[in-house]
Design an enzyme around this catalytic site. Structure first.
Site, PDB file in Angstrom:
ATOM      1  N   LYS A  43       0.818  -1.197   0.000  1.00 48.12           N
ATOM      2  CA  LYS A  43       0.000   0.000   0.000  1.00 48.12           C
ATOM      3  C   LYS A  43       0.858   1.256   0.000  1.00 48.12           C
ATOM      4  O   LYS A  43       0.403   2.347  -0.342  1.00 48.12           O
ATOM      5  CB  LYS A  43      -0.898   0.010   1.246  1.00 48.12           C
ATOM      6  CG  LYS A  43      -1.803  -1.176   1.335  1.00 48.12           C
ATOM      7  CD  LYS A  43      -2.412  -1.272   2.744  1.00 48.12           C
ATOM      8  CE  LYS A  43      -2.702  -2.701   3.045  1.00 48.12           C
ATOM      9  NZ  LYS A  43      -2.825  -2.959   4.485  1.00 48.12           N
ATOM     10  N   GLY A  44       2.116   1.091   0.389  1.00 45.47           N
ATOM     11  CA  GLY A  44       2.977   2.256   0.621  1.00 45.47           C
ATOM     12  C   GLY A  44       3.153   3.185  -0.565  1.00 45.47           C
ATOM     13  O   GLY A  44       3.317   4.391  -0.394  1.00 45.47           O
ATOM     14  N   GLU A  99       7.323   2.665  -6.056  1.00 43.78           N
ATOM     15  CA  GLU A  99       7.511   2.123  -4.698  1.00 43.78           C
ATOM     16  C   GLU A  99       7.670   3.259  -3.703  1.00 43.78           C
ATOM     17  O   GLU A  99       8.175   4.331  -4.053  1.00 43.78           O
ATOM     18  CB  GLU A  99       8.810   1.304  -4.675  1.00 43.78           C
ATOM     19  CG  GLU A  99       8.624  -0.195  -4.608  1.00 43.78           C
ATOM     20  CD  GLU A  99       8.199  -0.707  -3.244  1.00 43.78           C
ATOM     21  OE1 GLU A  99       7.447  -0.024  -2.532  1.00 43.78           O
ATOM     22  OE2 GLU A  99       8.614  -1.818  -2.881  1.00 43.78           O
ATOM     23  N   ASP A 100       7.295   3.009  -2.484  1.00 40.72           N
ATOM     24  CA  ASP A 100       7.522   4.021  -1.448  1.00 40.72           C
ATOM     25  C   ASP A 100       8.998   4.102  -1.066  1.00 40.72           C
ATOM     26  O   ASP A 100       9.582   5.171  -1.013  1.00 40.72           O
ATOM     27  CB  ASP A 100       6.647   3.747  -0.201  1.00 40.72           C
ATOM     28  CG  ASP A 100       6.779   2.315   0.337  1.00 40.72           C
ATOM     29  OD1 ASP A 100       7.547   1.501  -0.221  1.00 40.72           O
ATOM     30  OD2 ASP A 100       6.102   2.007   1.335  1.00 40.72           O
ATOM     31  N   ASP A 103      14.640  -0.477   0.362  1.00 41.09           N
ATOM     32  CA  ASP A 103      15.354  -0.718   1.623  1.00 41.09           C
ATOM     33  C   ASP A 103      16.369  -1.843   1.397  1.00 41.09           C
ATOM     34  O   ASP A 103      17.435  -1.611   0.845  1.00 41.09           O
ATOM     35  CB  ASP A 103      14.298  -1.039   2.688  1.00 41.09           C
ATOM     36  CG  ASP A 103      14.842  -1.139   4.094  1.00 41.09           C
ATOM     37  OD1 ASP A 103      15.813  -0.457   4.401  1.00 41.09           O
ATOM     38  OD2 ASP A 103      14.273  -1.904   4.899  1.00 41.09           O
ATOM     39  N   LYS A 131      17.167   3.766   0.934  1.00 43.30           N
ATOM     40  CA  LYS A 131      18.070   3.599   2.088  1.00 43.30           C
ATOM     41  C   LYS A 131      19.233   2.741   1.613  1.00 43.30           C
ATOM     42  O   LYS A 131      19.236   1.515   1.819  1.00 43.30           O
ATOM     43  CB  LYS A 131      17.352   2.836   3.207  1.00 43.30           C
ATOM     44  CG  LYS A 131      16.527   3.673   4.150  1.00 43.30           C
ATOM     45  CD  LYS A 131      16.109   2.784   5.331  1.00 43.30           C
ATOM     46  CE  LYS A 131      14.781   3.146   5.888  1.00 43.30           C
ATOM     47  NZ  LYS A 131      14.248   2.135   6.832  1.00 43.30           N
ATOM     48  N   PHE A 152      13.931   4.330  10.578  1.00 47.70           N
ATOM     49  CA  PHE A 152      12.592   3.879  10.192  1.00 47.70           C
ATOM     50  C   PHE A 152      11.692   5.105  10.030  1.00 47.70           C
ATOM     51  O   PHE A 152      11.559   5.906  10.940  1.00 47.70           O
ATOM     52  CB  PHE A 152      12.006   2.921  11.232  1.00 47.70           C
ATOM     53  CG  PHE A 152      10.831   2.169  10.673  1.00 47.70           C
ATOM     54  CD1 PHE A 152      11.020   1.012   9.924  1.00 47.70           C
ATOM     55  CD2 PHE A 152       9.534   2.635  10.857  1.00 47.70           C
ATOM     56  CE1 PHE A 152       9.943   0.334   9.381  1.00 47.70           C
ATOM     57  CE2 PHE A 152       8.448   1.954  10.317  1.00 47.70           C
ATOM     58  CZ  PHE A 152       8.654   0.799   9.578  1.00 47.70           C
ATOM     59  N   VAL A 153      11.116   5.239   8.847  1.00 46.57           N
ATOM     60  CA  VAL A 153      10.304   6.433   8.559  1.00 46.57           C
ATOM     61  C   VAL A 153       8.835   6.078   8.320  1.00 46.57           C
ATOM     62  O   VAL A 153       8.508   4.955   7.926  1.00 46.57           O
ATOM     63  CB  VAL A 153      10.870   7.212   7.349  1.00 46.57           C
ATOM     64  CG1 VAL A 153      12.184   7.892   7.695  1.00 46.57           C
ATOM     65  CG2 VAL A 153      11.029   6.316   6.129  1.00 46.57           C
ATOM     66  N   ASP A 159       4.087   3.231   6.478  1.00 51.03           N
ATOM     67  CA  ASP A 159       3.388   2.923   7.735  1.00 51.03           C
ATOM     68  C   ASP A 159       4.314   2.312   8.769  1.00 51.03           C
ATOM     69  O   ASP A 159       5.397   1.810   8.463  1.00 51.03           O
ATOM     70  CB  ASP A 159       2.266   1.915   7.470  1.00 51.03           C
ATOM     71  CG  ASP A 159       2.820   0.517   7.186  1.00 51.03           C
ATOM     72  OD1 ASP A 159       3.676   0.397   6.286  1.00 51.03           O
ATOM     73  OD2 ASP A 159       2.426  -0.436   7.874  1.00 51.03           O
ATOM     74  N   ARG A 165       0.169   6.367   7.644  1.00 56.63           N
ATOM     75  CA  ARG A 165       0.344   6.572   6.201  1.00 56.63           C
ATOM     76  C   ARG A 165      -0.119   7.964   5.776  1.00 56.63           C
ATOM     77  O   ARG A 165       0.275   8.474   4.746  1.00 56.63           O
ATOM     78  CB  ARG A 165      -0.458   5.528   5.408  1.00 56.63           C
ATOM     79  CG  ARG A 165       0.030   4.106   5.575  1.00 56.63           C
ATOM     80  CD  ARG A 165      -0.628   3.209   4.527  1.00 56.63           C
ATOM     81  NE  ARG A 165      -0.521   1.798   4.865  1.00 56.63           N
ATOM     82  CZ  ARG A 165       0.526   1.030   4.550  1.00 56.63           C
ATOM     83  NH1 ARG A 165       1.544   1.535   3.925  1.00 56.63           N
ATOM     84  NH2 ARG A 165       0.529  -0.252   4.870  1.00 56.63           N
TER      85      ARG A 165
HETATM   86  P1  IMP Z   1      12.750  -4.091   1.099  1.00 54.28           P
HETATM   87  O1  IMP Z   1      12.237  -5.350   0.533  1.00 54.28           O
HETATM   88  O2  IMP Z   1      13.559  -4.307   2.350  1.00 54.28           O
HETATM   89  O3  IMP Z   1      13.462  -3.179   0.110  1.00 54.28           O
HETATM   90  O4  IMP Z   1      11.507  -3.345   1.699  1.00 54.28           O
HETATM   91  C1  IMP Z   1      10.688  -2.571   0.996  1.00 54.28           C
HETATM   92  C2  IMP Z   1       9.406  -2.371   1.756  1.00 54.28           C
HETATM   93  O5  IMP Z   1       9.577  -2.389   3.166  1.00 54.28           O
HETATM   94  C3  IMP Z   1       8.880  -1.007   1.443  1.00 54.28           C
HETATM   95  O6  IMP Z   1       8.068  -1.027   0.293  1.00 54.28           O
HETATM   96  C4  IMP Z   1       8.132  -0.645   2.708  1.00 54.28           C
HETATM   97  O7  IMP Z   1       6.819  -1.133   2.630  1.00 54.28           O
HETATM   98  C5  IMP Z   1       8.867  -1.365   3.808  1.00 54.28           C
HETATM   99  N1  IMP Z   1       9.824  -0.453   4.493  1.00 54.28           N
HETATM  100  C6  IMP Z   1      11.165  -0.460   4.415  1.00 54.28           C
HETATM  101  N2  IMP Z   1      11.709   0.522   5.166  1.00 54.28           N
HETATM  102  C7  IMP Z   1      10.663   1.158   5.726  1.00 54.28           C
HETATM  103  C8  IMP Z   1      10.565   2.299   6.620  1.00 54.28           C
HETATM  104  O8  IMP Z   1      11.536   2.942   7.018  1.00 54.28           O
HETATM  105  N3  IMP Z   1       9.303   2.657   6.973  1.00 54.28           N
HETATM  106  C9  IMP Z   1       8.191   2.014   6.537  1.00 54.28           C
HETATM  107  N4  IMP Z   1       8.236   0.961   5.712  1.00 54.28           N
HETATM  108  C10 IMP Z   1       9.466   0.539   5.303  1.00 54.28           C
HETATM  109 MG    MG Z   2       5.974  -1.024   0.252  1.00 59.95          MG
END
Ligand code: IMP
Ligand code: MG
Length: 181
Positions: A43-44, A99-100, A103, A131, A152-153, A159, A165
């Site tokens: 949803k982000g 994508e939001d 990470d 990040k 963490f944001v 969220d 959100r």
């Molecule tokens: P990844 O698979 O670790 O790159 O994670 C991506 C997903 O993790 C993002 O689309 C977010 O939904 C969630 N996420 C990663 N870091 C944060 C954060 O700092 N705050 C909130 N959601 C996060």
């Molecule tokens: Mg996401």
């Protein structure tokens, strides 16, 4: 009446608005004369997508996909699940995944793998936040709003346990909010 607590602001809404316009302008230039198909990662990514698409001066279409790699807490489970697939075929389209945050990169690398198999004409990524220090797999975003430190944001679509959100700014999670259910 319950009101939202003040969280420390990392990126103000005015700065987000300005940067979203710049990213949209870049996309408009890169795909001049073509149509782009935006795929919002629920949803982000939905708030970023809804602002971004209105600043793109091209023919557009959109779809959504839902993935889950996080449980209720802040740490990635490392396992990505497809919760909702696309409604339509992407073969031959200029796809931009919206994508939001990028990470660890686990979610995006999984998603790009399944989308590439569906033969889009081009496949790019727009992530509001990045990040870089957290990356576990080598995946990059073609369009990035802001690179941020390992914090963490929340807000602007992001969220913590499905909350926050709706914050207009990207904020740091207040440690006191973590304790609440
Ligand atoms: P990844 O698979 O670790 O790159 O994670 C991506 C997903 O993790 C993002 O689309 C977010 O939904 C969630 N996420 C990663 N870091 C944060 C954060 O700092 N705050 C909130 N959601 C996060
Ligand atoms: Mg996401």
């Amino acid at each position: 009446m319950a009101r939202l607590k003040k969280h420390k602001v990392l990126i103000r809404s005015a700065a987000i608005k300005k940067r979203v316009k710049e990213v949209a302008h870049e996309i408009t230039g890169d795909f001049a004369g073509e149509r782009v198909h935006l795929i919002g990662v629920l949803k982000g990514g939905c708030i970023f997508l809804s602002d971004l698409i209105r600043e793109i001066d091209l023919e557009t279409s959109l779809d959504f996909i839902a993935l889950s790699s996080y449980g209720k807490n802040k740490d990635s489970s490392g396992q990505v699940r497809l919760l909702k697939d696309l409604d339509s075929n992407i073969a031959g389209l200029n796809v931009i995944v919206v994508e939001d945050i990028l990470d660890t990169g686990l979610t995006l690398s999984y998603l790009l793998r399944i989308l590439q198999q569906r033969k889009p004409k081009t496949l790019r990524v727009a992530a509001l936040l990045n990040k870089p220090s957290r990356r576990l797999v080598n995946v990059k975003s073609d369009y990035i709003g802001f690179s941020i430190p390992d914090e963490f944001v929340i807000g602007y679509g992001l969220d913590y346990a499905e909350r926050f959100r709706n914050l207009k700014d990207v904020c740091l999670l207040d440690p006191k909010s973590e304790a609440q259910p």
